[in-house]
Design a protein around this motif. Sequence first.
Motif, PDB file in Angstrom:
ATOM      1  N   ASP A   1     -79.608  59.107 121.877  1.00 15.15           N
ATOM      2  CA  ASP A   1     -78.430  58.294 122.204  1.00 15.15           C
ATOM      3  C   ASP A   1     -77.610  57.879 120.991  1.00 15.15           C
ATOM      4  O   ASP A   1     -76.663  57.103 121.115  1.00 15.15           O
ATOM      5  N   PHE A   2     -77.983  58.363 119.800  1.00 22.38           N
ATOM      6  CA  PHE A   2     -77.321  57.879 118.601  1.00 22.38           C
ATOM      7  C   PHE A   2     -77.516  58.864 117.456  1.00 22.38           C
ATOM      8  O   PHE A   2     -78.596  59.417 117.280  1.00 22.38           O
TER       9      PHE A   2
ATOM     10  N   GLY B   1     -72.610  58.812 119.832  1.00 22.98           N
ATOM     11  CA  GLY B   1     -73.603  58.653 120.886  1.00 22.98           C
ATOM     12  C   GLY B   1     -73.358  57.429 121.744  1.00 22.98           C
ATOM     13  O   GLY B   1     -72.538  56.566 121.425  1.00 22.98           O
ATOM     14  N   ASP B   2     -74.065  57.359 122.848  1.00 23.98           N
ATOM     15  CA  ASP B   2     -73.896  56.271 123.815  1.00 23.98           C
ATOM     16  C   ASP B   2     -74.322  54.910 123.270  1.00 23.98           C
ATOM     17  O   ASP B   2     -73.861  53.880 123.749  1.00 23.98           O
ATOM     18  N   ALA B   3     -75.191  54.869 122.281  1.00 23.81           N
ATOM     19  CA  ALA B   3     -75.707  53.599 121.769  1.00 23.81           C
ATOM     20  C   ALA B   3     -74.953  53.069 120.549  1.00 23.81           C
ATOM     21  O   ALA B   3     -75.339  52.042 119.991  1.00 23.81           O
TER      22      ALA B   3
END
Length: 135
Positions: free
Chosen positions: A20-21, A111-113
């Motif tokens: 996520d990152f 990323g999403d995070a």
Amino acid sequence: MAELDLAMPFASIEAIVHPDFSAVPLPYATLLELRCGAAPAPALAALLPRQPNHARDHGAWRHIWMRPDAWLLHHERPAMAPDPAFAAGQAAGICNVADVSHGRCVIRLAGDAVRDVLSSGTPLDLRARNSGPGR
């Protein structure tokens, strides 16, 4: 006198990649600080954002508002000359352009995070309404 060997601070660090990152150190880019007073000449004003927290793209350059009398001029490649309008303004004494490329390093986050990771280390308001294209 020995010459200085300028090296990227994170040159020996590899990218951090998680599902996520990711964090990837980027090579040096050109970063110039432009100062020309709160009311720049019309030829310069047309290239610059006039509102706080805004940026304006001009060719391969991104011009970023810093404060009423100063902007950052960013180019992804190192050692790039500024737009001829800024060079002419400096020659005419209308503005001053200083290379501040050496004073920073860049880590590209993806990323999403990303928002969660950044918000854990800064008091800045990172909500989507305060960021996005041109800001």
